[in-house]
Design a protein around this motif. Sequence first.
Motif, PDB file in Angstrom:
ATOM      1  N   PHE A 161      80.194 -83.863  90.470  1.00 21.29           N
ATOM      2  CA  PHE A 161      80.543 -82.360  90.072  1.00 21.29           C
ATOM      3  C   PHE A 161      81.263 -82.203  89.041  1.00 21.29           C
ATOM      4  N   VAL A 162      82.635 -82.916  89.135  1.00 25.14           N
ATOM      5  CA  VAL A 162      83.531 -83.019  88.223  1.00 25.14           C
ATOM      6  C   VAL A 162      82.633 -82.527  86.669  1.00 25.14           C
ATOM      7  N   THR A 163      81.828 -83.211  86.237  1.00 24.71           N
ATOM      8  CA  THR A 163      81.095 -82.965  85.353  1.00 24.71           C
ATOM      9  C   THR A 163      80.069 -81.987  84.603  1.00 24.71           C
ATOM     10  N   GLN A 164      79.793 -81.368  85.764  1.00 25.87           N
ATOM     11  CA  GLN A 164      78.401 -80.461  85.975  1.00 25.87           C
ATOM     12  C   GLN A 164      78.851 -78.967  86.055  1.00 25.87           C
ATOM     13  N   LEU A 187      80.834 -89.769  86.539  1.00 28.02           N
ATOM     14  CA  LEU A 187      81.236 -88.594  85.110  1.00 28.02           C
ATOM     15  C   LEU A 187      79.836 -89.192  84.568  1.00 28.02           C
ATOM     16  N   VAL A 188      79.820 -90.861  83.689  1.00 30.33           N
ATOM     17  CA  VAL A 188      78.901 -90.814  83.114  1.00 30.33           C
ATOM     18  C   VAL A 188      77.742 -90.326  83.066  1.00 30.33           C
ATOM     19  N   LEU A 189      77.374 -90.861  84.280  1.00 32.08           N
ATOM     20  CA  LEU A 189      75.734 -90.209  84.785  1.00 32.08           C
ATOM     21  C   LEU A 189      75.091 -88.966  84.461  1.00 32.08           C
ATOM     22  N   ILE A 207      81.028 -68.233  89.613  1.00 30.72           N
ATOM     23  CA  ILE A 207      80.219 -69.209  91.057  1.00 30.72           C
ATOM     24  C   ILE A 207      79.880 -70.604  90.672  1.00 30.72           C
ATOM     25  N   ALA A 208      80.511 -71.462  89.875  1.00 30.27           N
ATOM     26  CA  ALA A 208      81.013 -72.602  89.263  1.00 30.27           C
ATOM     27  C   ALA A 208      82.261 -72.565  90.190  1.00 30.27           C
ATOM     28  N   ARG A 209      82.780 -72.680  89.982  1.00 31.89           N
ATOM     29  CA  ARG A 209      84.093 -72.234  90.709  1.00 31.89           C
ATOM     30  C   ARG A 209      83.940 -72.819  92.507  1.00 31.89           C
ATOM     31  N   TYR A 210      83.131 -71.725  92.430  1.00 29.60           N
ATOM     32  CA  TYR A 210      82.532 -71.668  94.072  1.00 29.60           C
ATOM     33  C   TYR A 210      81.942 -73.024  94.701  1.00 29.60           C
ATOM     34  N   ALA A 211      80.824 -73.136  93.609  1.00 29.65           N
ATOM     35  CA  ALA A 211      80.623 -74.649  94.008  1.00 29.65           C
ATOM     36  C   ALA A 211      80.857 -75.827  93.929  1.00 29.65           C
TER      37      ALA A 211
END
Length: 135
Positions: free
Chosen positions: A63-66, A131-133, A74-78
């Motif tokens: 989630f941190v990576t994406q 993070l890597v994947l 919207i990314a902040r809410y997700a």
Amino acid sequence: MNPALALLLVCIGGGAGALARWGIAEGWRSLRARDERPSILRDLVPWPTFLANILATFLLGVFVTQLGAASEGIARYAYLLLGTGLCASMSTLSTVAFEVVDLARGRMPVIGVGYLVLSIGSGMAALWLGLVLAS
């Protein structure tokens, strides 16, 4: 950012994470009930908490990576729903701490320390893998 929506998303994610953690524990109990053979490692180590924590740290890495922890829109809410809500409530340091102390009180301090080291090391590895994947 709408604070009411942010609060609602964290609550929904938190509820989902708590349900996921409970489901992992119940699933483990169900599997254990079917297998009557005793196993010191399986019976003494609190595997449901370990599994929930590893899954949560892996997902947090994804989630941190994406989404980015400090994103906008919207990314902040997700991220509030999935990272802050779901992952935070699925994982728990307080339960790990209690389980380590419980093992030590039960005269199994070596297993307790091993469980603590395994939990921390595996959690860090799962976060890194997420993070890597996801990159």
